[in-house]
Design a protein around this motif. Sequence first.
Motif, PDB file in Angstrom:
ATOM      1  N   HIS A   1      14.954  16.900  -6.266  1.00  0.00           N
ATOM      2  CA  HIS A   1      15.391  15.683  -5.570  1.00  0.00           C
ATOM      3  C   HIS A   1      14.190  14.762  -5.327  1.00  0.00           C
ATOM      4  O   HIS A   1      13.801  14.532  -4.181  1.00  0.00           O
ATOM      5  N   PRO A   2      13.594  14.197  -6.361  1.00  0.00           N
ATOM      6  CA  PRO A   2      12.385  13.384  -6.141  1.00  0.00           C
ATOM      7  C   PRO A   2      12.624  12.167  -5.262  1.00  0.00           C
ATOM      8  O   PRO A   2      11.705  11.712  -4.570  1.00  0.00           O
ATOM      9  N   ASP A   3      13.840  11.619  -5.267  1.00  0.00           N
ATOM     10  CA  ASP A   3      14.099  10.394  -4.504  1.00  0.00           C
ATOM     11  C   ASP A   3      14.307  10.641  -3.022  1.00  0.00           C
ATOM     12  O   ASP A   3      14.582   9.696  -2.272  1.00  0.00           O
TER      13      ASP A   3
ATOM     14  N   SER B   1       0.839  -1.208   0.000  1.00  0.00           N
ATOM     15  CA  SER B   1       0.000   0.000   0.000  1.00  0.00           C
ATOM     16  C   SER B   1       0.872   1.255   0.000  1.00  0.00           C
ATOM     17  O   SER B   1       0.585   2.229  -0.716  1.00  0.00           O
ATOM     18  N   HIS B   2       1.945   1.254   0.789  1.00  0.00           N
ATOM     19  CA  HIS B   2       2.846   2.412   0.823  1.00  0.00           C
ATOM     20  C   HIS B   2       3.564   2.582  -0.517  1.00  0.00           C
ATOM     21  O   HIS B   2       3.668   3.708  -1.034  1.00  0.00           O
ATOM     22  N   SER B   3       4.083   1.488  -1.071  1.00  0.00           N
ATOM     23  CA  SER B   3       4.818   1.609  -2.327  1.00  0.00           C
ATOM     24  C   SER B   3       3.875   1.988  -3.480  1.00  0.00           C
ATOM     25  O   SER B   3       4.276   2.700  -4.407  1.00  0.00           O
ATOM     26  N   HIS B   4       2.620   1.566  -3.394  1.00  0.00           N
ATOM     27  CA  HIS B   4       1.649   1.950  -4.423  1.00  0.00           C
ATOM     28  C   HIS B   4       1.473   3.467  -4.446  1.00  0.00           C
ATOM     29  O   HIS B   4       1.528   4.090  -5.526  1.00  0.00           O
ATOM     30  N   TYR B   5       1.277   4.068  -3.274  1.00  0.00           N
ATOM     31  CA  TYR B   5       1.102   5.520  -3.231  1.00  0.00           C
ATOM     32  C   TYR B   5       2.392   6.251  -3.576  1.00  0.00           C
ATOM     33  O   TYR B   5       2.365   7.330  -4.179  1.00  0.00           O
ATOM     34  N   SER B   6       3.530   5.673  -3.205  1.00  0.00           N
ATOM     35  CA  SER B   6       4.797   6.276  -3.597  1.00  0.00           C
ATOM     36  C   SER B   6       4.963   6.246  -5.116  1.00  0.00           C
ATOM     37  O   SER B   6       5.407   7.235  -5.723  1.00  0.00           O
TER      38      SER B   6
ATOM     39  N   ARG C   1       9.214   3.439 -10.835  1.00  0.00           N
ATOM     40  CA  ARG C   1       9.487   2.486  -9.757  1.00  0.00           C
ATOM     41  C   ARG C   1      10.927   2.590  -9.261  1.00  0.00           C
ATOM     42  O   ARG C   1      11.198   2.407  -8.078  1.00  0.00           O
ATOM     43  N   MET C   2      11.859   2.891 -10.138  1.00  0.00           N
ATOM     44  CA  MET C   2      13.250   3.038  -9.723  1.00  0.00           C
ATOM     45  C   MET C   2      13.404   4.204  -8.739  1.00  0.00           C
ATOM     46  O   MET C   2      14.046   4.071  -7.690  1.00  0.00           O
ATOM     47  N   ILE C   3      12.810   5.351  -9.087  1.00  0.00           N
ATOM     48  CA  ILE C   3      12.896   6.512  -8.193  1.00  0.00           C
ATOM     49  C   ILE C   3      12.148   6.232  -6.900  1.00  0.00           C
ATOM     50  O   ILE C   3      12.599   6.590  -5.807  1.00  0.00           O
ATOM     51  N   SER C   4      10.999   5.577  -6.997  1.00  0.00           N
ATOM     52  CA  SER C   4      10.211   5.254  -5.807  1.00  0.00           C
ATOM     53  C   SER C   4      10.994   4.341  -4.872  1.00  0.00           C
ATOM     54  O   SER C   4      10.990   4.531  -3.649  1.00  0.00           O
ATOM     55  N   ARG C   5      11.688   3.348  -5.423  1.00  0.00           N
ATOM     56  CA  ARG C   5      12.493   2.452  -4.581  1.00  0.00           C
ATOM     57  C   ARG C   5      13.618   3.215  -3.904  1.00  0.00           C
ATOM     58  O   ARG C   5      13.953   2.954  -2.745  1.00  0.00           O
TER      59      ARG C   5
END
Length: 332
Positions: free
Chosen positions: A288-290, A50-55, A73-77
């Motif tokens: 700095h999105p990450d 759920s957290h990674s989905h919103y990220s 997904r790379m930036i989100s990780r």
Amino acid sequence: MPETKYERVDYMLAVYAFKLVSWISYLSPDWLRYGFAAIAGEIYYWAARSHSHYSDLSMQIVLGEPKINKRVRMISRRCFRNYVKYMTDFFRVNHLTGDDYYKVTGTGGWEYIEQAVAPGKGVMLVTPHFGNWDVAAMLVGKRGYKLTSVANDFNPPELNELIQGARRKQGLTIFSPKEALRGLYTALKRGEIVVLLLDSPLQSEDSESVIINFFGKPARFPVGPARLVLKTGASIMFGYAARQPGNNYYYGLWSPPLSYELSGDKEKDVLEITQLFAGEIEKLVKRHPDQWYMFRKLWLTDEEVARYEQQKREAPLRKPARARKNAGIAQE
């Protein structure tokens, strides 16, 4: 307080776990601590769907991608890895001295803080869930400025004392949400600095808020910071501490006091000041999105915007007591 002995055992285990992790974080060499944090961040991303989905949704909007793709997904990780790195830094706080912070942090814009506090009307310093917001606040406190903020309470009280005590040790005065409005108002009237996180998704529809444009989409932001500015005449600033390559350094930057014009219409002024804050957050996150940790739902659907506007029309004068207690002050 826990009602059973089993709850009490759980609470005390949480306290001892916090102390253990705190010491491990402090004693571990940086290469080991941050290496572990990177692995833990990856696990967090894949386990907390759920957290990674919103990220992922947040990064899609920030990056301007038409859909969630490999780049998103790379930036989100990387966001998750940086967040766990921030957490290991926070666990160390109880054991650090002021000198430790100066060793690992560069700063700029101190002249702007001096300019903002000079009139003696207080300063509203806004920062997002970005980089290491605790370091940003603590650096200001180490310069001798009195800082006040608000944070959720933790159970049990022993754990709350460990967490909030670490922040107080670095020069912050922390109010719980129930005490926040009065405490923050008093601090500003004394000419002190109030630090608030503006990008916390509001958990209740009763919380007073406005809908602003954020990355071209509607989002609900708390009105508390803007209203405190209007009531106290405080200067408003934006600040942050961004992690630098190699992990051992942050760069803290404080903006010049943000300028705004008052129209005399309080609700319009609240909206425009909140939009001003959101614009500063948007510019930072684009760079700095990450390092932006947005793991919960922030943006609104068209249906949610319509429902918000309808509720606003139907109850223009109603301000429930529970809303006043959380009148647009976001918490960590």
